[in-house]
Design an enzyme around this catalytic site. Sequence first.
Site, mmCIF file in Angstrom:
data_model
loop_
_atom_site.group_PDB
_atom_site.id
_atom_site.type_symbol
_atom_site.label_atom_id
_atom_site.label_comp_id
_atom_site.label_asym_id
_atom_site.label_seq_id
_atom_site.Cartn_x
_atom_site.Cartn_y
_atom_site.Cartn_z
ATOM 1 N N HIS A 25 -6.281 26.052 -64.999
ATOM 2 C CA HIS A 25 -4.885 25.655 -64.752
ATOM 3 C C HIS A 25 -4.304 26.452 -63.579
ATOM 4 O O HIS A 25 -3.648 25.903 -62.701
ATOM 5 C CB HIS A 25 -4.010 25.942 -65.989
ATOM 6 N N SER A 136 -8.716 24.559 -72.633
ATOM 7 C CA SER A 136 -7.944 25.405 -73.555
ATOM 8 C C SER A 136 -8.589 25.397 -74.941
ATOM 9 O O SER A 136 -8.676 26.432 -75.600
ATOM 10 C CB SER A 136 -6.513 24.890 -73.667
HETATM 11 O O1 PNS Z 1 -2.819 19.522 -70.914
HETATM 12 P P1 PNS Z 1 -2.839 18.173 -71.531
HETATM 13 O O2 PNS Z 1 -2.792 18.268 -73.009
HETATM 14 O O3 PNS Z 1 -3.971 17.339 -71.031
HETATM 15 O O4 PNS Z 1 -1.461 17.454 -71.052
HETATM 16 C C1 PNS Z 1 -1.193 16.158 -71.476
HETATM 17 C C2 PNS Z 1 0.235 15.745 -71.076
HETATM 18 C C3 PNS Z 1 1.254 16.738 -71.580
HETATM 19 C C4 PNS Z 1 0.331 15.654 -69.577
HETATM 20 C C5 PNS Z 1 0.455 14.341 -71.702
HETATM 21 O O5 PNS Z 1 0.100 14.360 -73.058
HETATM 22 C C6 PNS Z 1 1.885 13.837 -71.583
HETATM 23 O O6 PNS Z 1 2.276 13.406 -70.536
HETATM 24 N N1 PNS Z 1 2.641 13.920 -72.689
HETATM 25 C C7 PNS Z 1 4.027 13.480 -72.757
HETATM 26 C C8 PNS Z 1 4.138 12.161 -73.538
HETATM 27 C C9 PNS Z 1 3.901 10.979 -72.626
HETATM 28 O O7 PNS Z 1 4.536 10.795 -71.619
HETATM 29 N N2 PNS Z 1 2.896 10.145 -73.001
HETATM 30 C C10 PNS Z 1 2.467 9.028 -72.217
HETATM 31 C C11 PNS Z 1 1.512 9.488 -71.132
HETATM 32 S S1 PNS Z 1 0.977 8.170 -70.099
#
Ligand code: PNS
Length: 171
Positions: A25, A136
């Site tokens: 990250h 992670s």
């Molecule tokens: O580090 P990660 O867990 O891969 O991050 C994932 C993240 C936070 C970017 C994704 O889960 C997200 O955007 N979550 C917010 C909810 C949302 O918008 N969902 C639709 C995504 S297309």
Amino acid sequence: MTDGEVRRVTRAVYPGSFDPPTNGHLDVIERAAGYFGELVVAVVVNPQKRTPMFSLEEREEMLAACVANLSHVRVEHFRGLLAEYVKAAQADVIVKGLRVVSDFESEMSAAMMNRSLSNVDTLFLMTDQKYSFVSSSLVKEVFFLGGDVAALVPEPVLRVMSEKRTNLQRR
Ligand code: PNS
């Protein structure tokens, strides 16, 4: 955008669970910081995949310590849809890191969904290959089973992880 018009990217959002932040990250953050006027590292409050091991406060504090030397990088959090957050934050782009080809499959549909909801594009950076195996979830598993992850997470993160392991062992 019409032909010949140039859109300058100034504010980028790098979203994630950061449970915990890893050197992968941080590598993306440092490199993205070189391209954008302002980089917002946005911690999702409730990750979809699983209940986070580290509280929102811990994740934000670890990230803030990791980016303390980067003046135009700040840490925020968001709830709900990323598309709504980037619109409210008036972000120009979303930044994501890609480690391996399989990451691309889910990231491609997420990028398309986010663009259709917010009209904000996602730009991808390839993680440095020395971190291509670092996630992670693997870092947590290895560390809490007694493995050495000192080369895989920033120093402030290792400190918080060590405190948590000690607290868990006391129970
Ligand atoms: O580090 P990660 O867990 O891969 O991050 C994932 C993240 C936070 C970017 C994704 O889960 C997200 O955007 N979550 C917010 C909810 C949302 O918008 N969902 C639709 C995504 S297309």
